[in-house]
Design an enzyme around this catalytic site. Sequence first.
Site, PDB file in Angstrom:
ATOM      1  CG  HIS A   1       5.982  12.140 -43.319  1.00  0.00           C
ATOM      2  ND1 HIS A   1       5.649  13.000 -42.295  1.00  0.00           N
ATOM      3  CD2 HIS A   1       5.125  11.099 -43.232  1.00  0.00           C
ATOM      4  CE1 HIS A   1       4.630  12.487 -41.616  1.00  0.00           C
ATOM      5  NE2 HIS A   1       4.295  11.332 -42.169  1.00  0.00           N
TER       6      HIS A   1
ATOM      7  CE  LYS B   1       2.568  29.374 -41.119  1.00  0.00           C
ATOM      8  NZ  LYS B   1       2.472  27.957 -41.420  1.00  0.00           N
TER       9      LYS B   1
END
Length: 186
Positions: A109, A65
Site C-alpha cells: 500500500h 465474490k
Amino acid sequence: MKKLAIFASGNGSNFEALAAACAEGRIDAEVALCVCDKAGAYVIERAAKYGVEVLVFNPKEYGSKAEYERLVADRMDTLGIDLVCLAGYMRIVGDELLGRYGGKIVNIHPSLLPAFVGAHAIQDAFDYGVKVFGVTIHYVDQTLDGGKIISQVAVPYEGGDVEELEAMIHKAEHRLYVDTVNKLIE
C-alpha cells in the site's frame, strides 16, 4: 522452491519487480500464477514476458465474490501456492480466499498505514500536505488496508509534483516488496 501468486488489476510494475527478482535469483521462489480481474490490463503482457500463467476473470460474470474467489483458490491449490502477493489488485479480498489462504496473503500500500487507506492514498496524502510519505506491506485481513504490518519505508518529499512523488513511491515499493517477500519465504 516456494511458489507465488501475484494479483494485479492494472499496469503491474510491482508484479514485474517480483517476477524479475525471482527470475534473477534475488528471491528464491517462482511466480507460478498471475491473477487479474481486468482482461486488458498491462500486467498480462508482463506475465507473458516471464512465462507466468495468467488467470483472468471478469467479476461481473459470476453470481458472487465467493464464486470467483473459489475459482482462483482452486487454481492456487492445484499449483501449490505458498504466498499470495497483492500488487495493485483493486478488489477487497473476501471470505473464500481469506478462509483458504489467510495468513499467506500480503498487500503493498502506498502510504504509511494506518494513515491514508484506500485507493487514492498518494493523492490524499499529497492533498493533506504531509512531508513524509511511504509504503507499507501488511498481511491481509477483513479490514480495508488493515492487517498486521510487516514492513514499511518512509519516502520524504517536500516538492509540489504529484507525478514525481508517485515515481519515488513506486521505486520504494519495488525495493521493499522484493526485500519483504524474500524474508517471508526464508
